[in-house]
Design an enzyme around this catalytic site. Structure first.
Site, mmCIF file in Angstrom:
data_model
loop_
_atom_site.group_PDB
_atom_site.id
_atom_site.type_symbol
_atom_site.label_atom_id
_atom_site.label_comp_id
_atom_site.label_asym_id
_atom_site.label_seq_id
_atom_site.Cartn_x
_atom_site.Cartn_y
_atom_site.Cartn_z
ATOM 1 N N HIS A 61 40.395 46.631 28.650
ATOM 2 C CA HIS A 61 40.036 45.758 29.777
ATOM 3 C C HIS A 61 39.910 46.565 31.071
ATOM 4 C CE1 HIS A 61 40.690 41.449 31.462
ATOM 5 N NE2 HIS A 61 39.974 42.165 32.311
ATOM 6 N N HIS A 63 37.242 47.170 34.530
ATOM 7 C CA HIS A 63 36.031 46.805 35.273
ATOM 8 C C HIS A 63 35.486 48.045 35.962
ATOM 9 C CE1 HIS A 63 36.615 42.422 34.804
ATOM 10 N NE2 HIS A 63 37.901 42.713 34.844
ATOM 11 N N ASN A 95 31.258 41.573 33.507
ATOM 12 C CA ASN A 95 30.969 40.823 34.742
ATOM 13 C C ASN A 95 30.408 41.711 35.849
ATOM 14 O OD1 ASN A 95 33.447 42.093 35.252
ATOM 15 N ND2 ASN A 95 34.234 40.413 36.502
ATOM 16 N N HIS A 235 44.879 39.606 29.551
ATOM 17 C CA HIS A 235 45.904 39.508 30.604
ATOM 18 C C HIS A 235 46.861 38.306 30.519
ATOM 19 C CE1 HIS A 235 42.687 37.086 32.333
ATOM 20 N NE2 HIS A 235 42.067 38.085 32.912
ATOM 21 N N ASN A 281 43.881 37.708 39.355
ATOM 22 C CA ASN A 281 43.810 36.665 38.333
ATOM 23 C C ASN A 281 44.184 37.229 36.984
ATOM 24 O OD1 ASN A 281 43.000 34.530 39.924
ATOM 25 N ND2 ASN A 281 40.823 34.930 39.637
ATOM 26 N N ASP A 308 43.174 45.894 33.111
ATOM 27 C CA ASP A 308 42.397 44.995 33.988
ATOM 28 C C ASP A 308 42.115 45.688 35.327
ATOM 29 O OD1 ASP A 308 40.952 42.869 34.872
ATOM 30 O OD2 ASP A 308 42.648 41.504 35.125
HETATM 31 C C1 NCD Z 1 38.693 40.649 37.760
HETATM 32 C C2 NCD Z 1 37.530 41.265 38.514
HETATM 33 O O1 NCD Z 1 37.705 41.608 39.694
HETATM 34 O O2 NCD Z 1 36.449 41.450 37.960
HETATM 35 N N1 NCD Z 1 39.661 40.189 38.707
HETATM 36 C C3 NCD Z 1 40.977 39.942 38.484
HETATM 37 O O3 NCD Z 1 41.641 39.431 39.369
HETATM 38 N N2 NCD Z 1 41.555 40.234 37.345
HETATM 39 C C4 NCD Z 1 38.211 39.564 36.863
HETATM 40 C C5 NCD Z 1 39.219 39.138 35.822
HETATM 41 O O4 NCD Z 1 39.841 39.986 35.147
HETATM 42 O O5 NCD Z 1 39.384 37.955 35.590
HETATM 43 ZN ZN ZN Z 2 39.385 41.480 34.055
HETATM 44 ZN ZN ZN Z 3 40.176 37.905 33.596
#
Ligand code: NCD
Ligand code: ZN
Ligand code: ZN
Length: 428
Positions: A61, A63, A95, A235, A281, A308
């Site tokens: 996970h 980003h 995303n 998460h 989140n 995450d």
């Molecule tokens: C994540 C993001 O910024 O793309 N944000 C988060 O608070 N974790 C999206 C996600 O994991 O839901």
């Molecule tokens: Zn995420």
């Molecule tokens: Zn998420």
């Protein structure tokens, strides 16, 4: 085939056990393990300084913000942050802008990751077109593309429609892929910015109740049961989620789960300062959730750690709490947070760390060249950790393009000394 290298790693203790040895990696493969080894021809050397040798970490996970927000992270900077954190494979969430909901895009992410060469970048495919939750994306095309997409998620959003989720699970079963769900019932979190508890009430912040997560976890477990499919919980943040997973497993349901380092270390007492860096989140929850998540990870009810890693620009974080974008950096601090929350208190030994940061995530998603035993003939995809080091997190020193770490100025134990991907040193 991807590039391979040769390296002699000296003075390391495998999984932190036994006497120090050397590990010779030749053309990407572990050729010999023992004391006082000669370097293979043309090999680099990496001094392990008596540290712990583990299989390279796998993050289910991450980003990276490419395409769309390259000002906050690119595949190159995200890969560099990963290598520094001891990661040899990351799963790049869908995303982005545009959303990775088609094979052209997932294949592009894969190709750029290979060109960068600092870790294996596996694109995650979106479950629904544009993450809109209305129409299934072409999962089969993505699974069949060059990237061989193995993991699908609308992360950032929940696949909320149960009919669509049911169908997605049925497809995933047929394709032999896995769906990772961002468990959040959006009807229960309208306007929510913090955990729905006494702290949010006192601070006047709109609350995100535990039930918003738990109800989706329970529902998806039942949908997976009926579809004969697997499902993965992204998460996990609540004590109740742990109990639901335990129950689903007892029913023979094929459910797996990850927890983030920040949900193991931090709780909503951090919100007192209204610092946007703490918005995430799912939200930071209460002490009892944090402790239940630690025990669940130690026991294997929660399978693995996933960062995450969510980079954001400072103007999107240094603002009113409710306006701050949710998300925190994680790749470069994950090992240290696990050392602090799990190893120091005796909940996990280094073998356990190998399990939750490398072996289980690789197995969950079906990577056959990561999370492997440290043995002759296995891939030279490894991480060296100095278990006794302490370091202070300085945001400006991170490889990530963003600065939104919640650990700024904190002194953390355990440091990644070196990372090796198929014999190539990606960090030292
Ligand atoms: C994540 C993001 O910024 O793309 N944000 C988060 O608070 N974790 C999206 C996600 O994991 O839901
Ligand atoms: Zn995420
Ligand atoms: Zn998420």
């Amino acid at each position: 085939m991807t590039a391979t290298g040769s390296v002699l790693i000296t003075d390391v203790r495998l999984y932190g056990e036994g006497d120090p040895v050397d590990v010779a990696v030749s053309d990407g493969v572990i050729a010999e393990i023992g004391p006082g080894l000669p370097a293979p021809a043309g090999a680099a050397t990496l001094d392990g300084r008596g540290g712990v040798l583990l299989p390279g970490f796998v993050d289910l996970h991450t980003h990276v913000r490419e395409p769309g927000r390259e000002d906050t992270e690119t595949i190159a900077t995200g890969s560099a942050a990963a290598a520094r954190g001891g990661y040899t494979a990351i799963f790049a969430m869908a995303n982005t802008a545009p959303v990775a909901d088609n094979a052209a895009l997932t294949d592009a992410v894969w190709r750029i990751g290979r060109e960068v060469g600092l870790c294996d970048v596996h694109p995650v495919g979106a479950v629904t077109v544009g993450l809109e939750g209305k129409q299934l994306a072409e999962m089969g095309m993505m699974a069949d593309g060059a990237a061989k997409v193995k993991l699908f998620s609308d992360d950032g959003k929940c696949v909320h429609d149960p009919v669509l989720m049911k169908r997605a699970l049925e497809y995933s079963r047929g394709l032999g892929v896995l769906i990772s769900q961002h468990s959040e019932d959006p009807r229960l979190t309208v306007g929510a910015v913090a955990h729905d508890g006494p702290t949010a009430a006192r601070l006047g912040l709109a609350g995100w109740p535990r039930a918003a997560e738990e109800s989706i976890v329970a529902r998806d477990a039942l949908l997976a049961r009926d579809a004969g499919a697997r499902v993965h919980v992204a998460h996990a943040s609540c004590e109740g989620t742990v109990e639901l997973i335990r129950f689903a497993r007892s029913q023979g349901i094929d459910i797996t789960a990850e927890v983030t380092p920040h949900h193991l270390l931090l709780d909503d007492s951090r919100l007192e300062t209204y610092d946007g860096v703490n918005r995430v989140n799912p939200p930071l929850r209460e002490e009892r959730d944090k402790l239940a998540l630690r025990v669940a990870l130690a026991e294997g009810v929660i399978d693995c750690v996933a960062t995450d890693h969510a980079p954001h620009a400072s103007q999107e974080k240094c603002c009113e709490f409710s306006q701050a974008k949710p998300g925190m950096l994680g790749l470069e601090t994950a090992l240290s947070v696990i050392a602090l929350t799990m190893v120091r208190p005796g909940l996990l030994d280094w073998r356990g760390v190998a399990r939750v940061m490398s072996e289980r995530p690789a197995q969950i998603v079906g990577l056959d060249d990561q999370g492997r035993p440290i043995e002759v003939g296995e891939p030279g995809t490894l991480t060296i950790v100095d278990p006794d080091a302490e370091w202070t997190v300085v945001p400006d020193e991170l490889a990530s393009k963003s600065r939104n770490t919640p650990y700024a100025a904190m002194t953390l134990p355990g440091r990644v000394l070196g990372t090796v991907l198929r014999g190539t040193v990606t960090h030292r």
